[in-house]
Design a protein around this motif. Structure first.
Motif, PDB file in Angstrom:
ATOM      1  N   LYS A  24       0.825  -1.206   0.000  1.00 51.10           N
ATOM      2  CA  LYS A  24       0.000   0.000   0.000  1.00 51.10           C
ATOM      3  C   LYS A  24       0.861   1.260   0.000  1.00 51.10           C
ATOM      4  O   LYS A  24       0.443   2.311  -0.493  1.00 51.10           O
ATOM      5  CB  LYS A  24      -0.930   0.001   1.213  1.00 51.10           C
ATOM      6  N   ASP A  25       2.067   1.149   0.565  1.00 52.58           N
ATOM      7  CA  ASP A  25       2.939   2.319   0.637  1.00 52.58           C
ATOM      8  C   ASP A  25       4.283   2.109  -0.050  1.00 52.58           C
ATOM      9  O   ASP A  25       5.236   2.833   0.190  1.00 52.58           O
ATOM     10  CB  ASP A  25       3.172   2.722   2.094  1.00 52.58           C
ATOM     11  N   GLY A  26       4.380   1.082  -0.926  1.00 61.58           N
ATOM     12  CA  GLY A  26       5.646   0.847  -1.612  1.00 61.58           C
ATOM     13  C   GLY A  26       5.706  -0.512  -2.270  1.00 61.58           C
ATOM     14  O   GLY A  26       4.710  -1.003  -2.814  1.00 61.58           O
ATOM     15  N   LEU A  27       6.864  -1.136  -2.181  1.00 67.36           N
ATOM     16  CA  LEU A  27       7.040  -2.449  -2.779  1.00 67.36           C
ATOM     17  C   LEU A  27       8.134  -3.204  -2.058  1.00 67.36           C
ATOM     18  O   LEU A  27       8.988  -2.618  -1.375  1.00 67.36           O
ATOM     19  CB  LEU A  27       7.381  -2.350  -4.255  1.00 67.36           C
ATOM     20  N   THR A  28       8.112  -4.513  -2.201  1.00 66.51           N
ATOM     21  CA  THR A  28       9.146  -5.372  -1.631  1.00 66.51           C
ATOM     22  C   THR A  28       9.590  -6.372  -2.690  1.00 66.51           C
ATOM     23  O   THR A  28       8.778  -6.881  -3.470  1.00 66.51           O
ATOM     24  CB  THR A  28       8.633  -6.102  -0.385  1.00 66.51           C
ATOM     25  N   VAL A  29      10.886  -6.606  -2.752  1.00 64.29           N
ATOM     26  CA  VAL A  29      11.472  -7.505  -3.741  1.00 64.29           C
ATOM     27  C   VAL A  29      12.391  -8.469  -3.000  1.00 64.29           C
ATOM     28  O   VAL A  29      13.103  -8.061  -2.070  1.00 64.29           O
ATOM     29  CB  VAL A  29      12.297  -6.728  -4.788  1.00 64.29           C
ATOM     30  N   SER A  30      12.394  -9.733  -3.403  1.00 61.35           N
ATOM     31  CA  SER A  30      13.305 -10.681  -2.761  1.00 61.35           C
ATOM     32  C   SER A  30      13.796 -11.709  -3.762  1.00 61.35           C
ATOM     33  O   SER A  30      13.097 -12.064  -4.714  1.00 61.35           O
ATOM     34  CB  SER A  30      12.610 -11.400  -1.593  1.00 61.35           C
ATOM     35  N   CYS A  31      15.037 -12.161  -3.541  1.00 66.15           N
ATOM     36  CA  CYS A  31      15.616 -13.289  -4.276  1.00 66.15           C
ATOM     37  C   CYS A  31      15.644 -13.084  -5.788  1.00 66.15           C
ATOM     38  O   CYS A  31      15.314 -13.987  -6.557  1.00 66.15           O
ATOM     39  CB  CYS A  31      14.866 -14.578  -3.943  1.00 66.15           C
ATOM     40  N   VAL A  32      16.043 -11.889  -6.236  1.00 67.31           N
ATOM     41  CA  VAL A  32      16.143 -11.659  -7.677  1.00 67.31           C
ATOM     42  C   VAL A  32      17.496 -11.046  -8.014  1.00 67.31           C
ATOM     43  O   VAL A  32      18.069 -10.304  -7.211  1.00 67.31           O
ATOM     44  CB  VAL A  32      15.017 -10.736  -8.188  1.00 67.31           C
ATOM     45  N   PRO A  33      18.037 -11.342  -9.192  1.00 69.45           N
ATOM     46  CA  PRO A  33      19.287 -10.716  -9.625  1.00 69.45           C
ATOM     47  C   PRO A  33      19.022  -9.295 -10.118  1.00 69.45           C
ATOM     48  O   PRO A  33      17.879  -8.909 -10.381  1.00 69.45           O
ATOM     49  CB  PRO A  33      19.756 -11.626 -10.759  1.00 69.45           C
ATOM     50  N   ALA A  34      20.080  -8.528 -10.287  1.00 72.94           N
ATOM     51  CA  ALA A  34      19.927  -7.133 -10.697  1.00 72.94           C
ATOM     52  C   ALA A  34      19.244  -7.014 -12.048  1.00 72.94           C
ATOM     53  O   ALA A  34      18.442  -6.097 -12.263  1.00 72.94           O
ATOM     54  CB  ALA A  34      21.297  -6.458 -10.731  1.00 72.94           C
ATOM     55  N   PHE A  35      19.525  -7.933 -12.973  1.00 70.12           N
ATOM     56  CA  PHE A  35      18.925  -7.784 -14.297  1.00 70.12           C
ATOM     57  C   PHE A  35      17.417  -7.914 -14.235  1.00 70.12           C
ATOM     58  O   PHE A  35      16.684  -7.300 -15.023  1.00 70.12           O
ATOM     59  CB  PHE A  35      19.537  -8.760 -15.311  1.00 70.12           C
ATOM     60  N   PHE A  36      16.898  -8.691 -13.271  1.00 68.92           N
ATOM     61  CA  PHE A  36      15.450  -8.795 -13.142  1.00 68.92           C
ATOM     62  C   PHE A  36      14.852  -7.467 -12.686  1.00 68.92           C
ATOM     63  O   PHE A  36      13.791  -7.046 -13.164  1.00 68.92           O
ATOM     64  CB  PHE A  36      15.067  -9.901 -12.153  1.00 68.92           C
TER      65      PHE A  36
ATOM     66  N   HIS B 153      23.733 -14.126  -7.735  1.00 68.53           N
ATOM     67  CA  HIS B 153      24.025 -12.861  -7.078  1.00 68.53           C
ATOM     68  C   HIS B 153      22.692 -12.117  -6.915  1.00 68.53           C
ATOM     69  O   HIS B 153      22.259 -11.396  -7.804  1.00 68.53           O
ATOM     70  CB  HIS B 153      24.992 -12.053  -7.946  1.00 68.53           C
ATOM     71  N   LEU B 154      22.032 -12.325  -5.780  1.00 68.63           N
ATOM     72  CA  LEU B 154      20.644 -11.904  -5.601  1.00 68.63           C
ATOM     73  C   LEU B 154      20.504 -10.732  -4.638  1.00 68.63           C
ATOM     74  O   LEU B 154      21.401 -10.462  -3.838  1.00 68.63           O
ATOM     75  CB  LEU B 154      19.812 -13.083  -5.097  1.00 68.63           C
ATOM     76  N   TYR B 155      19.339 -10.080  -4.729  1.00 71.88           N
ATOM     77  CA  TYR B 155      19.084  -8.908  -3.893  1.00 71.88           C
ATOM     78  C   TYR B 155      17.685  -8.950  -3.291  1.00 71.88           C
ATOM     79  O   TYR B 155      16.760  -9.565  -3.843  1.00 71.88           O
ATOM     80  CB  TYR B 155      19.227  -7.618  -4.713  1.00 71.88           C
ATOM     81  N   ALA B 156      17.569  -8.251  -2.166  1.00 73.71           N
ATOM     82  CA  ALA B 156      16.273  -7.941  -1.557  1.00 73.71           C
ATOM     83  C   ALA B 156      16.154  -6.428  -1.514  1.00 73.71           C
ATOM     84  O   ALA B 156      17.105  -5.732  -1.155  1.00 73.71           O
ATOM     85  CB  ALA B 156      16.178  -8.519  -0.154  1.00 73.71           C
ATOM     86  N   VAL B 157      15.001  -5.920  -1.908  1.00 73.42           N
ATOM     87  CA  VAL B 157      14.763  -4.475  -1.940  1.00 73.42           C
ATOM     88  C   VAL B 157      13.449  -4.182  -1.237  1.00 73.42           C
ATOM     89  O   VAL B 157      12.458  -4.887  -1.437  1.00 73.42           O
ATOM     90  CB  VAL B 157      14.698  -3.945  -3.387  1.00 73.42           C
ATOM     91  N   GLU B 158      13.455  -3.155  -0.414  1.00 74.68           N
ATOM     92  CA  GLU B 158      12.207  -2.664   0.178  1.00 74.68           C
ATOM     93  C   GLU B 158      12.205  -1.147   0.070  1.00 74.68           C
ATOM     94  O   GLU B 158      13.186  -0.486   0.424  1.00 74.68           O
ATOM     95  CB  GLU B 158      12.073  -3.083   1.635  1.00 74.68           C
ATOM     96  N   ALA B 159      11.137  -0.616  -0.484  1.00 74.18           N
ATOM     97  CA  ALA B 159      11.012   0.835  -0.656  1.00 74.18           C
ATOM     98  C   ALA B 159       9.618   1.262  -0.220  1.00 74.18           C
ATOM     99  O   ALA B 159       8.624   0.651  -0.625  1.00 74.18           O
ATOM    100  CB  ALA B 159      11.251   1.222  -2.114  1.00 74.18           C
ATOM    101  N   ARG B 160       9.577   2.300   0.616  1.00 70.41           N
ATOM    102  CA  ARG B 160       8.288   2.782   1.130  1.00 70.41           C
ATOM    103  C   ARG B 160       8.254   4.305   1.123  1.00 70.41           C
ATOM    104  O   ARG B 160       9.275   4.960   1.357  1.00 70.41           O
ATOM    105  CB  ARG B 160       8.047   2.272   2.554  1.00 70.41           C
ATOM    106  N   VAL B 161       7.063   4.839   0.889  1.00 70.73           N
ATOM    107  CA  VAL B 161       6.856   6.274   1.023  1.00 70.73           C
ATOM    108  C   VAL B 161       6.479   6.568   2.475  1.00 70.73           C
ATOM    109  O   VAL B 161       6.231   5.657   3.269  1.00 70.73           O
ATOM    110  CB  VAL B 161       5.748   6.776   0.073  1.00 70.73           C
ATOM    111  N   SER B 162       6.439   7.832   2.834  1.00 65.74           N
ATOM    112  CA  SER B 162       6.055   8.191   4.201  1.00 65.74           C
ATOM    113  C   SER B 162       4.575   7.909   4.419  1.00 65.74           C
ATOM    114  O   SER B 162       3.802   7.769   3.461  1.00 65.74           O
ATOM    115  CB  SER B 162       6.329   9.685   4.444  1.00 65.74           C
ATOM    116  N   GLY B 163       4.182   7.840   5.679  1.00 68.72           N
ATOM    117  CA  GLY B 163       2.791   7.563   6.011  1.00 68.72           C
ATOM    118  C   GLY B 163       1.833   8.572   5.408  1.00 68.72           C
ATOM    119  O   GLY B 163       0.744   8.213   4.934  1.00 68.72           O
ATOM    120  N   GLU B 164       2.227   9.825   5.392  1.00 65.53           N
ATOM    121  CA  GLU B 164       1.336  10.862   4.859  1.00 65.53           C
ATOM    122  C   GLU B 164       1.211  10.785   3.350  1.00 65.53           C
ATOM    123  O   GLU B 164       0.226  11.261   2.764  1.00 65.53           O
ATOM    124  CB  GLU B 164       1.833  12.249   5.274  1.00 65.53           C
TER     125      GLU B 164
END
Length: 263
Positions: free
Chosen positions: A57-69, A95-106
């Motif tokens: 609802k406030d961003g996205l989460t990514v797990s277990c993927v390479p940079a090209f994905f 060579h995998l990554y986890a990414v989490e990005a969120r905006v502020s609550g407001e």
């Protein structure tokens, strides 16, 4: 983690990406992420068939993927042949990554109203900020395949009353289950299987349901089921045909990209 599993993710999330509807009330200026976390992951920490992208609802989460994905998903270019200039480390499926990005609550209510283009541009910003990625689009004439209706005519059937539009492409198993979805999404998966861009020239614009079974290219000579190649299977089972061609294709050229630093 095998490359075929990544191809499955590419097809699935390419379809998911196209499902975003354009929505009104977009913000006057782009939102900014409040928190972004990028962490390397060990392949041992990623069970088979796990990983991908989840919208929050406030961003996205990514797990277990390479940079090209991440690059493919952010730019909605699920065909790997349309991205050039990636270094070896970015293509390394161990060579995998986890990414989490969120905006502020407001900002969360505004984020929830963003359309697909705006959400993907925000993911592109993560690549620019954390991976130092710079890229541009250009047209190039590339070896490709044209998808045509075969001489005997199409064998595709329209969706049944209960077909929801869900699709399943198991590249490592050589089986496709298509239920009420357009062919526009199908070419993404075919491109990953054949290793070339696939251009839909069938003129078929409806939604279709079908099953396709073939010997995956990654298992050529090792598959003991006796199934045909994807080229033969397309013609025999669906009445479609892949013909070698050269097509002008928009490609994403990576000018620079680097491994992300610590958070």
């Amino acid at each position: 983690m095998q490359i075929s599993r990544v191809a499955v993710l590419c097809a699935v999330f390419g379809i998911a990406a196209s499902a975003f509807a354009q929505t009104p009330n977009a913000p006057a200026k782009p939102l900014q992420w409040d928190v972004v976390s990028v962490k390397p992951m060990s392949a041992d920490a990623c069970p088979a068939h796990q990983g991908g992208v989840g919208w929050l609802k406030d961003g996205l989460t990514v797990s277990c993927v390479p940079a090209f994905f991440l690059v493919q998903f952010a730019y909605r270019l699920m065909d790997q042949t349309r991205i050039v200039g990636l270094p070896d480390w970015a293509k390394d499926t161990s060579h995998l990554y986890a990414v989490e990005a969120r905006v502020s609550g407001e900002d969360a209510p505004v984020y929830a109203k963003l359309n697909g283009d705006e959400r993907f541009r925000m993911l592109q910003q993560v690549l620019a900020d954390r991976f130092g990625m710079k890229a541009h689009m250009e047209a190039r004439e590339l070896p490709a395949y044209d998808l045509l209706v075969a001489k005997g005519g199409s064998k595709l059937k329209g969706p049944g009353p209960n077909d929801s539009g869900a699709t399943q492409w198991k590249a490592q198993d050589g089986k496709v289950q298509w239920t009420g979805a357009p062919l526009a999404n199908f070419v993404f998966a075919l491109s990953n299987e054949t290793g070339r861009p696939v251009v839909d020239t069938t003129g078929l614009t409806g939604r279709y349901s079908f099953t396709l079974e073939f010997e995956p290219a990654a298992r050529a000579g090792k598959d003991e089921s006796g199934r045909p190649s994807v080229f033969t299977a397309l013609e025999e089972q669906l009445g479609l045909k892949l013909v070698p061609a050269k097509e002008p294709v928009d490609v994403l050229v990576i000018d620079s990209i680097k491994q992300p630093g610590a958070n």
